[in-house]
Design a protein around this motif. Structure first.
Motif, mmCIF file in Angstrom:
data_model
loop_
_atom_site.group_PDB
_atom_site.id
_atom_site.type_symbol
_atom_site.label_atom_id
_atom_site.label_comp_id
_atom_site.label_asym_id
_atom_site.label_seq_id
_atom_site.Cartn_x
_atom_site.Cartn_y
_atom_site.Cartn_z
ATOM 1 N N LEU A 53 0.836 -1.211 0.000
ATOM 2 C CA LEU A 53 0.000 0.000 0.000
ATOM 3 C C LEU A 53 0.866 1.254 0.000
ATOM 4 N N GLY A 54 1.940 1.227 0.794
ATOM 5 C CA GLY A 54 2.861 2.361 0.790
ATOM 6 C C GLY A 54 3.508 2.583 -0.561
ATOM 7 N N LEU A 55 3.876 1.488 -1.229
ATOM 8 C CA LEU A 55 4.471 1.620 -2.562
ATOM 9 C C LEU A 55 3.459 2.149 -3.570
ATOM 10 N N MET A 56 2.195 1.726 -3.420
ATOM 11 C CA MET A 56 1.147 2.213 -4.327
ATOM 12 C C MET A 56 0.963 3.719 -4.197
ATOM 13 N N LEU A 57 0.996 4.210 -2.956
ATOM 14 C CA LEU A 57 0.872 5.660 -2.765
ATOM 15 C C LEU A 57 2.048 6.393 -3.386
ATOM 16 N N GLN A 58 3.213 5.772 -3.401
ATOM 17 C CA GLN A 58 4.362 6.408 -4.026
ATOM 18 C C GLN A 58 4.241 6.414 -5.542
ATOM 19 N N ALA A 59 3.661 5.371 -6.099
ATOM 20 C CA ALA A 59 3.647 5.241 -7.557
ATOM 21 C C ALA A 59 2.595 6.139 -8.203
ATOM 22 N N GLY A 60 1.488 6.419 -7.498
ATOM 23 C CA GLY A 60 0.439 7.215 -8.118
ATOM 24 C C GLY A 60 -0.396 6.382 -9.081
ATOM 25 N N VAL A 64 2.384 0.900 -12.817
ATOM 26 C CA VAL A 64 3.073 0.257 -11.694
ATOM 27 C C VAL A 64 2.084 -0.052 -10.577
ATOM 28 N N THR A 65 1.148 0.873 -10.351
ATOM 29 C CA THR A 65 0.149 0.640 -9.310
ATOM 30 C C THR A 65 -0.738 -0.546 -9.656
ATOM 31 N N LEU A 66 -1.053 -0.689 -10.936
ATOM 32 C CA LEU A 66 -1.869 -1.829 -11.355
ATOM 33 C C LEU A 66 -1.134 -3.139 -11.092
ATOM 34 N N LYS A 67 0.160 -3.138 -11.395
ATOM 35 C CA LYS A 67 0.940 -4.357 -11.139
ATOM 36 C C LYS A 67 1.049 -4.623 -9.640
ATOM 37 N N LEU A 68 1.190 -3.547 -8.857
ATOM 38 C CA LEU A 68 1.255 -3.726 -7.399
ATOM 39 C C LEU A 68 -0.057 -4.269 -6.859
ATOM 40 N N LEU A 70 -2.082 -6.187 -8.516
ATOM 41 C CA LEU A 70 -2.115 -7.604 -8.895
ATOM 42 C C LEU A 70 -1.264 -8.446 -7.943
ATOM 43 N N ILE A 71 -0.068 -7.942 -7.609
ATOM 44 C CA ILE A 71 0.793 -8.662 -6.662
ATOM 45 C C ILE A 71 0.100 -8.797 -5.319
ATOM 46 N N LEU A 72 -0.540 -7.702 -4.870
ATOM 47 C CA LEU A 72 -1.205 -7.713 -3.564
ATOM 48 C C LEU A 72 -2.359 -8.705 -3.546
ATOM 49 N N LEU A 73 -3.161 -8.712 -4.620
ATOM 50 C CA LEU A 73 -4.280 -9.656 -4.689
ATOM 51 C C LEU A 73 -3.758 -11.092 -4.670
ATOM 52 N N PHE A 74 -2.715 -11.327 -5.444
ATOM 53 C CA PHE A 74 -2.208 -12.696 -5.520
ATOM 54 C C PHE A 74 -1.626 -13.149 -4.182
ATOM 55 N N LEU A 75 -0.826 -12.281 -3.561
ATOM 56 C CA LEU A 75 -0.245 -12.659 -2.265
ATOM 57 C C LEU A 75 -1.324 -12.806 -1.207
ATOM 58 N N PHE A 76 -2.368 -11.968 -1.296
ATOM 59 C CA PHE A 76 -3.449 -12.026 -0.320
ATOM 60 C C PHE A 76 -4.216 -13.338 -0.446
ATOM 61 N N LEU A 77 -4.305 -13.864 -1.679
ATOM 62 C CA LEU A 77 -5.008 -15.138 -1.853
ATOM 63 C C LEU A 77 -4.118 -16.326 -1.511
ATOM 64 N N THR A 78 -2.853 -16.274 -1.928
ATOM 65 C CA THR A 78 -2.036 -17.474 -1.820
ATOM 66 C C THR A 78 -1.296 -17.598 -0.494
ATOM 67 N N GLY A 79 -1.013 -16.492 0.186
ATOM 68 C CA GLY A 79 -0.258 -16.589 1.420
ATOM 69 C C GLY A 79 -0.964 -17.389 2.496
ATOM 70 N N PRO A 80 -2.185 -17.018 2.876
ATOM 71 C CA PRO A 80 -2.897 -17.832 3.865
ATOM 72 C C PRO A 80 -3.188 -19.235 3.384
ATOM 73 N N THR A 81 -3.391 -19.426 2.063
ATOM 74 C CA THR A 81 -3.620 -20.776 1.553
ATOM 75 C C THR A 81 -2.391 -21.655 1.754
ATOM 76 N N LEU B 59 8.710 -9.065 -12.551
ATOM 77 C CA LEU B 59 9.549 -10.077 -11.897
ATOM 78 C C LEU B 59 8.967 -10.457 -10.543
ATOM 79 N N ALA B 60 8.496 -9.455 -9.798
ATOM 80 C CA ALA B 60 7.927 -9.741 -8.480
ATOM 81 C C ALA B 60 6.671 -10.601 -8.611
ATOM 82 N N MET B 61 5.836 -10.272 -9.612
ATOM 83 C CA MET B 61 4.614 -11.056 -9.826
ATOM 84 C C MET B 61 4.954 -12.498 -10.168
ATOM 85 N N LEU B 62 5.924 -12.659 -11.072
ATOM 86 C CA LEU B 62 6.331 -14.007 -11.476
ATOM 87 C C LEU B 62 6.905 -14.775 -10.295
#
Lengths: 108, 97
Positions: A53-60, A64-68, A70-81, B59-62
């Motif tokens: 979230l902090g990185l997203m606020l930096q990116a605007g 890059v925010t869209l990719k962040l 996506l990373i957040l959604l993926f980690l949020f789903l897979t980490g607890p799993t 890269l981070a996503m992958l």
């Protein structure tokens, strides 16, 4: 306004770093495997969310925010799993939670 | 501030690596692997901002994808002893190829 966003991002990044280090210390210091799963889950959920979230606020509002996101959604789903699968596999594989002797009379 | 976050993630990666080295059981090592992978994903993301070119998010996503699949694959291997079908284990010598 830009200063406010910067300040909020700073606070989020610092809180995320703090929770990440807390999870790492818990990964080393906690006495039992299932306790260590709890410590690693802090790093996996709370530290990840706050840092990204902090990185997203930096990116605007950029790609890059869209990719962040996506990373957040993926980690949020897979980490607890992954943590749940790990704890379940350990319990299935014969590891027992290390219950202390003085908590036996409290437990039903 | 990105330097502080990078340093914190370095510390987390070192601690996870230490737990992977001294972990008494195999599940401790898998847990350390998963935590190390998560810290690496965050590290790549923060490092892009630290160097001023946030273009490494792919890269981070992958790495997040590979980390999840790898954790589940190692878990399944240690739970069932194989990654493929486990039903036909009449003569395990034939499955060594």
């Amino acid at each position: 306004m830009a200063v406010l966003v910067d300040l909020l991002s700073w606070v989020l990044l610092m809180a995320g770093s703090l929770f990440c280090v807390t999870g790492g210390i818990g990964l080393i210091r906690l006495p039992d495997f299932f306790c260590r799963v709890h410590g690693a889950s802090v790093l996996d959920s709370l530290g990840t969310i706050l840092l990204l979230l902090g990185l997203m606020l930096q990116a605007g509002l950029t790609l890059v925010t869209l990719k962040l996101i996506l990373i957040l959604l993926f980690l949020f789903l897979t980490g607890p799993t992954a943590m749940h699968a790990l704890a379940r596999a350990a319990l299935h594989g014969g590891m027992k939670p290390d219950v202390a002797a003085d908590t036996d009379e409290v437990a039903p | 501030m990105f330097a502080i976050a990078t340093l914190a993630l370095f510390v987390v990666m070192s601690l996870a690596l230490l737990r992977g080295l001294i972990g008494p059981s195999i599940y401790d090592r898998v847990l350390a692997l998963n935590s190390f992978g998560t810290a690496t994903v965050l590290f790549i993301a923060v490092l892009g901002f630290l160097s001023g070119r946030p273009d490494f998010m792919d890269l981070a996503m992958l790495y997040a994808l590979i980390n999840f699949i790898g954790t589940l694959a190692v878990l399944k291997f240690f739970q069932f002893g194989s990654l493929g079908d486990t039903a036909t284990d009449d003569n395990p010598e034939e499955q060594q190829n």
